[in-house]
Design a protein around this motif. Sequence first.
Motif, PDB file in Angstrom:
ATOM      1  N   LEU A 295       0.871  -1.159  -0.007  1.00  0.00           N
ATOM      2  CA  LEU A 295       0.006  -0.025  -0.084  1.00  0.00           C
ATOM      3  C   LEU A 295       0.911   1.145   0.058  1.00  0.00           C
ATOM      4  O   LEU A 295       0.521   2.303  -0.727  1.00  0.00           O
ATOM      5  N   THR A 361      -8.188   2.547   0.499  1.00  0.00           N
ATOM      6  CA  THR A 361      -7.550   1.225   1.182  1.00  0.00           C
ATOM      7  C   THR A 361      -7.387   1.413   2.559  1.00  0.00           C
ATOM      8  O   THR A 361      -7.309   0.688   3.485  1.00  0.00           O
ATOM      9  N   ALA A 364     -10.256   1.374   4.641  1.00  0.00           N
ATOM     10  CA  ALA A 364     -10.815  -0.071   4.727  1.00  0.00           C
ATOM     11  C   ALA A 364      -9.831  -0.695   5.944  1.00  0.00           C
ATOM     12  O   ALA A 364     -10.313  -1.393   6.660  1.00  0.00           O
ATOM     13  N   ALA A 365      -8.569  -0.365   5.937  1.00  0.00           N
ATOM     14  CA  ALA A 365      -7.636  -0.857   6.912  1.00  0.00           C
ATOM     15  C   ALA A 365      -8.100  -0.311   8.460  1.00  0.00           C
ATOM     16  O   ALA A 365      -8.040  -1.277   9.371  1.00  0.00           O
ATOM     17  N   TRP A 380     -14.812  -5.244   6.049  1.00  0.00           N
ATOM     18  CA  TRP A 380     -13.779  -4.182   5.640  1.00  0.00           C
ATOM     19  C   TRP A 380     -12.489  -4.636   5.484  1.00  0.00           C
ATOM     20  O   TRP A 380     -11.579  -4.417   4.831  1.00  0.00           O
ATOM     21  N   LYS A 381     -12.257  -6.061   6.303  1.00  0.00           N
ATOM     22  CA  LYS A 381     -10.856  -6.402   5.885  1.00  0.00           C
ATOM     23  C   LYS A 381     -10.971  -7.213   4.578  1.00  0.00           C
ATOM     24  O   LYS A 381      -9.847  -7.047   3.726  1.00  0.00           O
ATOM     25  N   GLU A 384     -10.205  -4.179   2.319  1.00  0.00           N
ATOM     26  CA  GLU A 384      -8.635  -3.788   2.439  1.00  0.00           C
ATOM     27  C   GLU A 384      -7.759  -5.014   1.449  1.00  0.00           C
ATOM     28  O   GLU A 384      -7.008  -4.626   0.697  1.00  0.00           O
ATOM     29  N   ASP A 385      -7.998  -6.118   1.941  1.00  0.00           N
ATOM     30  CA  ASP A 385      -7.495  -7.378   1.082  1.00  0.00           C
ATOM     31  C   ASP A 385      -7.639  -7.308  -0.377  1.00  0.00           C
ATOM     32  O   ASP A 385      -6.799  -7.592  -1.051  1.00  0.00           O
ATOM     33  N   THR A 388      -5.620  -3.622  -1.744  1.00  0.00           N
ATOM     34  CA  THR A 388      -4.448  -3.338  -1.497  1.00  0.00           C
ATOM     35  C   THR A 388      -3.690  -3.645  -2.782  1.00  0.00           C
ATOM     36  O   THR A 388      -2.667  -2.910  -3.285  1.00  0.00           O
TER      37      THR A 388
END
Length: 426
Positions: A295, A361, A364-365, A380-381, A384-385, A388
Amino acid sequence: MTYRAPVRDLAFTLEAVAGMADVAATGAFPDYDSDVAGAVLEAAGQFSEEVLAPLNRIGDQKGSTYANGSVTAAPGFADAYRQFAAGGWTSLSASTEAGGQALPKALELAAYETVHAANMAFGLCPMLSLASIEALEQVGTDEQKAKYLTKLVSGEWTGAMVLTEPGAGSDLGSLTTTATPNGDGTYALNGQKIFITWGDHDATDNIVHLVLARLPDAPKGPKGISLFLTPKFAVKDDGTLGDRNAFRPVGVEHKLGIHASPTCVMSYEGATAELVGQPNQGLAHMFVMMNAARLAVGVEGVGIAERAYQHALAYALDRRQGRSVWTGEANAPIFDHPDVRRMLSVMKAKISAARAICLSTGVAADLAKHAATEEERRRWKGREDLFTPIAKAWSTDVGCEVASMGVQVHGGMGFIEETGAAQYYR
């Protein structure tokens, strides 16, 4: 051309596009509000403009140097780093328990865009420290956190991510560096690593290497990799530094660009190390660092694109050639030529999109850790995944594309080093 941090654009993207209001609503960041965000971005921008940007050109020309088993940072970089650490810029999102400021990750990413735009070679150093911090916060022992984490958060020491070997690049399962138990809970590392960014330098008293290696009884392939921590200098129980550890740089790579960032070849010759996390789980643990770095590298792409755009825009407004199709003026600025405006518009649009992806992103993290329910955090994880690798891949492509268009805006002068446009493309 002087760099100007796009503070207003960054604040707008955080609030209106990425959704920082959702992060603030969690209550996990009681000290955060739009005023704090604005103050952080203004201060980061000022430091980047006044301290880091002036070193960018000289860093590219002089680079880091290697001699007699040690690396010296490019002129001015060591002092700039000490100012950077003293300003608290290495501690923005780290936990208060580790001495950090516990601000949102998304805000840290926005602040670091100004660092990378001003001087990406410099920004690579604290970027890797931030990745090391995330790994130790997640899988380090209490003793490792007490001994190493607080120093990384304060910026007194820096971190390095040590993966690649001459025969093991993308295929880390092929790595051959070994970790042999010493019988006292520590391990002896032996092997050679390459492409180690800021693996050695003179900006701090100590450097913490997080190294992938194999235990003697490890299975073959990626399932036999463990993660180890080895400091440049041993750390005594009272926190003072002891003897030099048994690893050293044996050279720095001579690269196409980013000359001021030392890319080291490192030799580990029985270096004393500690296991981080679980045996044979090193690849999973290292992915904590790698995802943080992915990221951050995406943000580097945005920063380089922004710097290239500003450089090209200033040139287009200053350079006079031909007649304006808008005003009829002879010898008009090339900004008035439709194709130049088209290129600048595309550059600006792509920067805005890449910035939005990266900061979204980051949001989201933050929400993957702090959303109200387990179900929301899981959702949200997943976001993020998903985002990224997109943020990393697309935003770095944007950096290259925008820098290339910046060279085109300059015409033949873009190919001349003195104009500065070529450095961003390299």
